[in-house]
Design a protein around this motif. Structure first.
Motif, PDB file in Angstrom:
ATOM      1  N   LYS A  38      -1.709 -31.996 -24.117  1.00 30.56           N
ATOM      2  CA  LYS A  38      -0.425 -31.607 -24.693  1.00 30.56           C
ATOM      3  C   LYS A  38       0.581 -31.391 -23.572  1.00 30.56           C
ATOM      4  N   VAL A  39       1.689 -32.127 -23.615  1.00 31.42           N
ATOM      5  CA  VAL A  39       2.772 -31.966 -22.642  1.00 31.42           C
ATOM      6  C   VAL A  39       4.020 -31.550 -23.415  1.00 31.42           C
ATOM      7  N   ILE A  40       4.469 -30.326 -23.178  1.00 26.85           N
ATOM      8  CA  ILE A  40       5.620 -29.782 -23.906  1.00 26.85           C
ATOM      9  C   ILE A  40       6.880 -30.031 -23.094  1.00 26.85           C
ATOM     10  N   LEU A  41       7.835 -30.746 -23.679  1.00 29.57           N
ATOM     11  CA  LEU A  41       9.085 -31.080 -23.001  1.00 29.57           C
ATOM     12  C   LEU A  41      10.137 -30.059 -23.397  1.00 29.57           C
ATOM     13  N   ALA A  42      10.530 -29.232 -22.422  1.00 31.65           N
ATOM     14  CA  ALA A  42      11.496 -28.160 -22.671  1.00 31.65           C
ATOM     15  C   ALA A  42      12.725 -28.387 -21.812  1.00 31.65           C
ATOM     16  N   VAL A  43      13.375 -29.538 -22.026  1.00 30.74           N
ATOM     17  CA  VAL A  43      14.532 -29.913 -21.215  1.00 30.74           C
ATOM     18  C   VAL A  43      15.820 -29.485 -21.915  1.00 30.74           C
ATOM     19  N   ASP A  44      16.945 -29.681 -21.212  1.00 29.84           N
ATOM     20  CA  ASP A  44      18.234 -29.275 -21.769  1.00 29.84           C
ATOM     21  C   ASP A  44      18.578 -30.131 -22.983  1.00 29.84           C
ATOM     22  N   GLN A  45      19.456 -29.596 -23.812  1.00 28.18           N
ATOM     23  CA  GLN A  45      19.803 -30.274 -25.056  1.00 28.18           C
ATOM     24  C   GLN A  45      21.017 -31.201 -24.919  1.00 28.18           C
ATOM     25  N   ASP A  46      21.589 -31.318 -23.705  1.00 28.81           N
ATOM     26  CA  ASP A  46      22.727 -32.219 -23.529  1.00 28.81           C
ATOM     27  C   ASP A  46      22.244 -33.667 -23.488  1.00 28.81           C
ATOM     28  N   GLU A  47      23.188 -34.599 -23.413  1.00 27.30           N
ATOM     29  CA  GLU A  47      22.841 -36.025 -23.482  1.00 27.30           C
ATOM     30  C   GLU A  47      21.933 -36.440 -22.334  1.00 27.30           C
ATOM     31  N   ALA A  48      22.213 -35.934 -21.121  1.00 31.33           N
ATOM     32  CA  ALA A  48      21.383 -36.291 -19.969  1.00 31.33           C
ATOM     33  C   ALA A  48      19.957 -35.779 -20.157  1.00 31.33           C
ATOM     34  N   GLY A  49      19.823 -34.558 -20.673  1.00 30.56           N
ATOM     35  CA  GLY A  49      18.501 -34.005 -20.917  1.00 30.56           C
ATOM     36  C   GLY A  49      17.717 -34.795 -21.940  1.00 30.56           C
ATOM     37  N   GLN A  50      18.404 -35.271 -22.973  1.00 28.92           N
ATOM     38  CA  GLN A  50      17.728 -36.054 -24.005  1.00 28.92           C
ATOM     39  C   GLN A  50      17.294 -37.423 -23.494  1.00 28.92           C
ATOM     40  N   MET A  51      18.078 -38.013 -22.564  1.00 27.16           N
ATOM     41  CA  MET A  51      17.663 -39.276 -21.954  1.00 27.16           C
ATOM     42  C   MET A  51      16.413 -39.071 -21.097  1.00 27.16           C
ATOM     43  N   LEU A  52      16.376 -37.951 -20.353  1.00 27.20           N
ATOM     44  CA  LEU A  52      15.188 -37.632 -19.569  1.00 27.20           C
ATOM     45  C   LEU A  52      13.986 -37.441 -20.493  1.00 27.20           C
ATOM     46  N   GLN A  53      14.196 -36.757 -21.593  1.00 29.76           N
ATOM     47  CA  GLN A  53      13.112 -36.519 -22.557  1.00 29.76           C
ATOM     48  C   GLN A  53      12.536 -37.835 -23.071  1.00 29.76           C
ATOM     49  N   GLN A  54      13.385 -38.774 -23.423  1.00 27.08           N
ATOM     50  CA  GLN A  54      12.913 -40.059 -23.941  1.00 27.08           C
ATOM     51  C   GLN A  54      12.120 -40.830 -22.903  1.00 27.08           C
ATOM     52  N   GLU A  55      12.543 -40.767 -21.635  1.00 26.65           N
ATOM     53  CA  GLU A  55      11.814 -41.489 -20.592  1.00 26.65           C
ATOM     54  C   GLU A  55      10.458 -40.820 -20.324  1.00 26.65           C
ATOM     55  N   LEU A  56      10.405 -39.503 -20.361  1.00 29.60           N
ATOM     56  CA  LEU A  56       9.119 -38.816 -20.189  1.00 29.60           C
ATOM     57  C   LEU A  56       8.164 -39.153 -21.332  1.00 29.60           C
ATOM     58  N   ILE A  57       8.680 -39.228 -22.555  1.00 29.21           N
ATOM     59  CA  ILE A  57       7.848 -39.611 -23.700  1.00 29.21           C
ATOM     60  C   ILE A  57       7.312 -41.026 -23.503  1.00 29.21           C
ATOM     61  N   ARG A  58       8.174 -41.924 -23.055  1.00 30.51           N
ATOM     62  CA  ARG A  58       7.767 -43.316 -22.839  1.00 30.51           C
ATOM     63  C   ARG A  58       6.666 -43.396 -21.784  1.00 30.51           C
ATOM     64  N   ARG A  59       6.813 -42.622 -20.706  1.00 32.57           N
ATOM     65  CA  ARG A  59       5.862 -42.695 -19.606  1.00 32.57           C
ATOM     66  C   ARG A  59       4.550 -41.978 -19.926  1.00 32.57           C
ATOM     67  N   LEU A  60       4.621 -40.801 -20.528  1.00 34.81           N
ATOM     68  CA  LEU A  60       3.424 -39.987 -20.736  1.00 34.81           C
ATOM     69  C   LEU A  60       2.725 -40.288 -22.052  1.00 34.81           C
ATOM     70  N   GLY A  61       3.464 -40.877 -23.012  1.00 31.43           N
ATOM     71  CA  GLY A  61       2.884 -41.229 -24.303  1.00 31.43           C
ATOM     72  C   GLY A  61       3.278 -40.244 -25.385  1.00 31.43           C
ATOM     73  N   ALA A  62       3.800 -40.780 -26.491  1.00 36.13           N
ATOM     74  CA  ALA A  62       4.265 -39.935 -27.592  1.00 36.13           C
ATOM     75  C   ALA A  62       3.128 -39.119 -28.192  1.00 36.13           C
ATOM     76  N   GLU A  63       1.904 -39.621 -28.068  1.00 34.52           N
ATOM     77  CA  GLU A  63       0.773 -38.945 -28.710  1.00 34.52           C
ATOM     78  C   GLU A  63       0.447 -37.595 -28.075  1.00 34.52           C
ATOM     79  N   VAL A  64       0.874 -37.367 -26.815  1.00 29.82           N
ATOM     80  CA  VAL A  64       0.579 -36.075 -26.173  1.00 29.82           C
ATOM     81  C   VAL A  64       1.825 -35.204 -26.012  1.00 29.82           C
ATOM     82  N   CYS A  65       2.999 -35.743 -26.311  1.00 26.24           N
ATOM     83  CA  CYS A  65       4.242 -35.022 -26.053  1.00 26.24           C
ATOM     84  C   CYS A  65       4.673 -34.177 -27.253  1.00 26.24           C
ATOM     85  N   PHE A  66       5.142 -32.960 -26.949  1.00 26.84           N
ATOM     86  CA  PHE A  66       5.685 -32.049 -27.937  1.00 26.84           C
ATOM     87  C   PHE A  66       7.065 -31.612 -27.468  1.00 26.84           C
ATOM     88  N   LEU A  67       7.932 -31.261 -28.415  1.00 23.69           N
ATOM     89  CA  LEU A  67       9.335 -30.988 -28.099  1.00 23.69           C
ATOM     90  C   LEU A  67       9.699 -29.549 -28.417  1.00 23.69           C
TER      91      LEU A  67
END
Length: 570
Positions: free
Chosen positions: A222-251
């Protein structure tokens, strides 16, 4: 009991808190409350020596029983910060942290320091806070922060996650966008939190720090992504999900607050810890609700179609662009330059957007010659003997090494290539995959003898890969038959000339023909299909001269040729 290694991590210091080895219960070494003499006999903590973790049931914290050596060696040589001692935090610094909800104990636990450092933003030496980045017992990097909220990392040092040691032994970790958020979570009793070293940007999020730390995520459920809610933070979140896998990521979201530290100040430690425990999984794969895409719908209503990605050659960009999560079929007669033009496209995407590419390309063997082609296109010239080992040679060689990856197999299959592609998404962050040619990378799991069914299953597997990992895939496919016109010239093939016929046209998002005119010494790229009208023009052509030193395609305007129409977003 493991005394030397846990989950692939070598133990550096066994039993760092001097607890009773082998006991399942005992004292808590962390909490001030639990360390009070009157509580010493209360065995409030339980120890899991197999996992290397302890849990206190009195102060609701977890802790590592050991320290660990670094896992995974860096592929490059980096500068290491001088391990000079920082002076003790003065009272004003401690008081400032206290206004941010951070105690002196947390500062001590995470080895936050203070010292004088030259800051380029002010042009002089400043008293700065030091966030020390450690892996094992090694100081890898330092981030400096002055009183004006200027930041810098140690020049030439390796980029890694802040507090990366803290996640060893845990099956869960939390990724934040800043060191202050890690301190806030630590303050709330959540020790297994880390931070990206350089925040998030609206442009290309280069996650080289993830490349350098990828081994630390192998055992994470389980990898919990607790990044900022601005546009830049959401872009980082999407790339982390892509790299680490949606199946282990939580928001995690922080309601009306920007980040974890702000939430701590407004709602307190218990509420912050509660936000983390209530992390929600990434939306189900293959199931979409309106709420999942409401932001995209809103953006479309406001701004219309998003521009597609382009390669940086104006005449081709005028007629073609693409999105990721799609695949492009490239065809043409033998020796027409198909593979070379695909190389030109991925080099262009790399220059414009920083995209990395993996090649499954038996057509381009031997690999060193393919690497040389990419080096020339990147360099813009033909390197000579005198260039070897020079500054530009080293710069270009390092760039090619970091951005292009060659999948070399004794026997290629579609399944093995896609598996390796998925691994390269996670470990290196590739955004493009090249399959060249498709007939040498067979789908060995498909048992049908029907050519059309085989082709459709092949392309469906590639489409699923593209969508899952948000990758742009190129499939180079030769035509099966070539025909000559009445003048004896070979006619231009279409996608229907590829073995599998109409399935190629129907299933492909885009199709490109690369065709050489030997008399005129030009090459043209023709759009055979573009799935969405806003991305290009079916039947449109771009013409090029081929520059032999760099191996680059140079836009060429034929006599009497009119300028192409503007793309819909221009």
């Amino acid at each position: 009991m493991q005394t030397t290694e846990i989950n692939g991590f070598l133990i550096d210091k066994f039993n760092q808190h001097s607890l009773e080895v082998g006991k399942n219960q005992g004292i808590c070494p962390n909490s001030t409350k639990c360390r009070q003499p009157k509580n010493h006999k209360k065995q409030c903590a339980s120890y899991d020596w197999e996992r290397g973790l302890g849990t206190c049931h009195n102060c609701s914290t977890t802790f590592q029983l050991h320290t660990y050596q670094r896992k995974g060696a860096s592929e490059k040589e980096y500068v290491r910060p001088d391990q000079k001692p920082t002076k003790k935090l003065n009272s004003k610094v401690v008081q400032w942290f206290e206004t941010r909800g951070i105690s002196q104990k947390t500062l001590t636990d995470l080895r936050v320091g203070e010292g004088t450092e030259y800051m380029p933003q002010t042009g002089k030496s400043e008293n700065t806070i030091w966030f020390n980045y450690l892996m094992g017992d090694q100081l890898i990097n330092v981030k400096y922060r002055d009183g004006r909220k200027n930041f810098k990392l140690y020049k030439g040092a390796e980029k890694v996650f802040y507090n990366i040691n803290s996640i060893v032994g845990y099956d869960t970790c939390i990724i934040t966008e800043g060191e202050m958020d890690v301190l806030a979570l630590h303050e709330a009793g959540i020790k297994n939190a880390i931070s990206v070293p350089n925040g998030a940007t609206l442009g290309n999020n280069n996650l080289d720090y993830l490349d350098n730390c990828i081994d630390y995520f192998e055992d994470k459920e389980k990898v919990i992504l607790a990044v900022d809610q601005d546009e830049a933070g959401q872009m980082l979140q999407q790339e982390l999900i892509r790299r680490l896998g949606a199946e282990v990521c939580f928001l995690v979201t922080f309601e009306d607050c920007k980040d974890a530290n702000e939430y701590l100040l407004k709602y307190g430690k218990e509420k912050l810890a509660e936000r983390i425990t209530k992390a929600r999984p990434v939306p189900l794969e293959n199931v979409t609700t309106f709420k999942d895409i409401e932001d995209e719908v809103t953006d479309f209503v406001k701004n219309g179609f998003k521009p597609g990605f382009q390669i940086g050659l104006q005449n081709f960009d005028d007629i073609f662009s693409t999105y990721t999560g799609q695949f492009i079929t490239v065809t043409g007669i033998p020796s027409s330059g198909k593979s070379d033009f695909v190389d030109q496209m991925v080099v262009g995407y790399n220059a414009n957007y920083g995209w990395k590419t993996a090649f499954a390309s038996p057509e381009n063997a031997p690999t060193y010659l393919h690497a040389h082609k990419l080096m020339r296109k990147t360099w813009g010239d033909m390197p000579t003997r005198s260039d070897i080992g020079g500054g530009k040679w080293n710069q270009v060689a390092e760039h090619v090494n970091d951005n292009y990856f060659f999948i070399d197999m004794d026997k290629y299959s579609l399944e093995s290539v896609l598996r390796k592609g998925a691994e390269l998404v996670k470990r290196k962050g590739i955004k493009c995959l090249v399959i060249d040619p498709f007939n040498k990378i067979r789908d060995i799991d498909c048992k049908t003898e029907d050519v059309n069914r085989y082709t459709m299953e092949y392309l469906t597997k590639i489409e699923m890969f593209c969508k899952k990992y948000d990758v742009l895939t190129f499939i180079v496919a030769h035509p099966t038959k070539m025909y000559k016109d009445s003048n004896g010239k070979i006619e231009e093939p279409t996608m229907y000339n590829i073995k599998g016929g109409g399935e190629w046209y129907d299933a492909s998002y885009h199709g490109i023909l690369v065709h050489r005119d030997y008399d005129a010494k030009t090459v043209k790229a023709k759009v055979l299909k573009v799935k969405f009208q806003n991305l290009g023009e079916n039947g449109a052509e771009a013409h090029f001269k081929w520059e032999h030193k760099s191996g680059s395609f140079i836009p060429h305007v034929l006599p009497g040729m009119a300028e192409g129409e503007k793309m819909p977003w221009e």
